[in-house]
Design a protein around this motif. Structure first.
Motif, PDB file in Angstrom:
ATOM      1  N   SER A  85      30.914  48.434  29.401  1.00 56.22           N
ATOM      2  CA  SER A  85      30.678  47.508  28.293  1.00 56.22           C
ATOM      3  C   SER A  85      30.420  46.100  28.816  1.00 56.22           C
ATOM      4  O   SER A  85      29.474  45.424  28.376  1.00 56.22           O
ATOM      5  N   GLY A  86      31.256  45.652  29.754  1.00 53.19           N
ATOM      6  CA  GLY A  86      31.029  44.343  30.342  1.00 53.19           C
ATOM      7  C   GLY A  86      29.783  44.314  31.205  1.00 53.19           C
ATOM      8  O   GLY A  86      29.033  43.329  31.204  1.00 53.19           O
ATOM      9  N   ALA A  87      29.554  45.398  31.952  1.00 54.52           N
ATOM     10  CA  ALA A  87      28.382  45.467  32.817  1.00 54.52           C
ATOM     11  C   ALA A  87      27.093  45.389  32.008  1.00 54.52           C
ATOM     12  O   ALA A  87      26.138  44.702  32.392  1.00 54.52           O
ATOM     13  N   ALA A  88      27.051  46.093  30.879  1.00 53.20           N
ATOM     14  CA  ALA A  88      25.858  46.067  30.026  1.00 53.20           C
ATOM     15  C   ALA A  88      25.621  44.674  29.471  1.00 53.20           C
ATOM     16  O   ALA A  88      24.473  44.215  29.366  1.00 53.20           O
ATOM     17  N   GLN A  89      26.695  43.977  29.114  1.00 52.67           N
ATOM     18  CA  GLN A  89      26.562  42.596  28.630  1.00 52.67           C
ATOM     19  C   GLN A  89      25.997  41.702  29.726  1.00 52.67           C
ATOM     20  O   GLN A  89      25.114  40.881  29.472  1.00 52.67           O
ATOM     21  N   ALA A  90      26.498  41.870  30.945  1.00 59.06           N
ATOM     22  CA  ALA A  90      26.016  41.049  32.054  1.00 59.06           C
ATOM     23  C   ALA A  90      24.537  41.291  32.332  1.00 59.06           C
ATOM     24  O   ALA A  90      23.803  40.366  32.694  1.00 59.06           O
ATOM     25  N   GLU A 246      34.300  33.994  34.162  1.00 57.63           N
ATOM     26  CA  GLU A 246      33.584  34.819  33.192  1.00 57.63           C
ATOM     27  C   GLU A 246      32.069  34.692  33.321  1.00 57.63           C
ATOM     28  O   GLU A 246      31.309  35.255  32.518  1.00 57.63           O
ATOM     29  N   LEU A 247      31.606  34.006  34.334  1.00 60.29           N
ATOM     30  CA  LEU A 247      30.195  33.658  34.471  1.00 60.29           C
ATOM     31  C   LEU A 247      29.260  34.841  34.288  1.00 60.29           C
ATOM     32  O   LEU A 247      28.222  34.722  33.638  1.00 60.29           O
ATOM     33  N   ALA A 248      29.593  35.989  34.858  1.00 63.39           N
ATOM     34  CA  ALA A 248      28.680  37.139  34.818  1.00 63.39           C
ATOM     35  C   ALA A 248      28.314  37.542  33.398  1.00 63.39           C
ATOM     36  O   ALA A 248      27.239  38.112  33.167  1.00 63.39           O
ATOM     37  N   TYR A 249      29.200  37.257  32.434  1.00 58.66           N
ATOM     38  CA  TYR A 249      28.987  37.701  31.061  1.00 58.66           C
ATOM     39  C   TYR A 249      28.307  36.651  30.194  1.00 58.66           C
ATOM     40  O   TYR A 249      28.050  36.892  29.013  1.00 58.66           O
ATOM     41  N   LEU A 250      28.030  35.492  30.765  1.00 60.78           N
ATOM     42  CA  LEU A 250      27.344  34.449  30.032  1.00 60.78           C
ATOM     43  C   LEU A 250      25.834  34.639  30.145  1.00 60.78           C
ATOM     44  O   LEU A 250      25.329  35.026  31.198  1.00 60.78           O
ATOM     45  N   PRO A 251      25.095  34.364  29.079  1.00 62.08           N
ATOM     46  CA  PRO A 251      23.634  34.550  29.143  1.00 62.08           C
ATOM     47  C   PRO A 251      22.974  33.694  30.206  1.00 62.08           C
ATOM     48  O   PRO A 251      21.936  34.084  30.754  1.00 62.08           O
ATOM     49  N   GLU A 252      23.582  32.530  30.534  1.00 63.89           N
ATOM     50  CA  GLU A 252      23.000  31.678  31.565  1.00 63.89           C
ATOM     51  C   GLU A 252      22.914  32.398  32.907  1.00 63.89           C
ATOM     52  O   GLU A 252      21.969  32.198  33.681  1.00 63.89           O
ATOM     53  N   SER A 253      23.913  33.218  33.199  1.00 63.91           N
ATOM     54  CA  SER A 253      23.923  33.959  34.460  1.00 63.91           C
ATOM     55  C   SER A 253      22.776  34.954  34.509  1.00 63.91           C
ATOM     56  O   SER A 253      22.009  35.004  35.475  1.00 63.91           O
TER      57      SER A 253
END
Length: 268
Positions: A85-90, A246-253
């Motif tokens: 779930s987190g990976a897909a968001q990233a 939490e950077l990986a899950y932010l759209p900026e990343s």
């Protein structure tokens, strides 16, 4: 004499307690390093479940999303407490841009067999790369992306498989470096079995790398990313002033990764 005995008893007791703490940390280190979510996980929307075969005989889940022809294919290795779930968001910005995405998974996580360890996670990563190659995806298109603990797996994949590009989000120079900064009262460097020595591995890496880190990261200091970026002028460091771990899950990343991969591939 009584006071001396009291002080001696206190010292002996303190040493015994500290010894017990050290022993407990040594025995339970992998439970701390790998707080693996349990239970079989749902496949994220837009992905299909696929199976990876490891070199030591395990069958590991992965989630695959087909991309547009010729686009890079990201294989994502998540952090120690994460799952699909987190990976897909990233990876959402890359998926929307038509990149292929393989969300790898680890042994002992989310219903997978086996017990997590450094060697084990490397084998799981090898299985992910093998799966992509078996589908006819050229090495030039495969891009390992690792977040936090996953930075160790991604780096190992890039180095050992000779992949041209590598992306690290919130990485550490090594696991002992990161852990010793958080547990200063313990002899972490002597205790820890799993090393994930990104600094040593990246010294031998001949490709290009994008390194992303949040300035406000209180779990892994941005100094780790700076030390890795300084190893080569082929490594690019991008920092985010308002982001933490939490950077990986932010759209900026995701957008930064997408732009870098487009530029590296010479795409508009």
């Amino acid at each position: 004499m009584t006071a001396a005995r009291t002080v001696l008893s206190f010292i002996v007791g303190a040493v015994l307690v500290y010894g017990l703490v050290v022993a407990a940390a040594w025995l339970g280190q992998r439970k701390l390093i790998y707080p693996a979510p349990s239970g079989r996980q749902a496949v994220p929307d837009g992905y299909e479940r696929v199976l990876l075969q490891t070199s030591d005989g395990l069958t590991i889940d992965a989630a695959w999303r087909q991309g547009l022809p010729g686009r890079p294919v990201a294989v994502f290795f998540h952090g120690n407490g994460d799952r699909w779930s987190g990976a897909a968001q990233a990876m959402a910005p890359l998926a929307r841009a038509g990149f292929g995405v393989l969300l790898s998974e680890y042994r002992g996580y989310s219903g997978n067999p086996g017990t997590p360890s450094e060697d084990g996670l490397y084998r799981d990563g090898d299985a992910a790369i093998a799966w992509l190659r078996d589908r006819g995806i050229a090495d030039q298109r495969i891009v390992p992306i690792g977040n936090s603990l996953g930075s160790g797996v991604a780096t190992r994949m890039a180095v050992t498989h000779g992949l041209d590009r590598l992306v690290l989000v919130s990485p550490f120079t090594s696991l002992p470096d990161a852990a010793s900064a958080r547990f200063r009262f313990l002899p972490v460097r002597q205790l820890i079995a799993d090393r994930y020595d990104n600094r040593a591995m990246m010294e031998d890496y001949g490709g290009t790398a994008l390194i992303l880190h949040g300035v406000r990261d209180s779990l892994i200091s941005i100094d780790h990313a700076g030390a890795l970026a300084n190893l080569s002028d082929r490594f690019t460091l991008v920092t985010f002033d308002q982001a933490g771990h939490e950077l990986a899950y932010l759209p900026e990343s995701g957008r930064a990764i997408r732009r870098w991969l487009h530029n590296e591939a010479g795409q508009p």
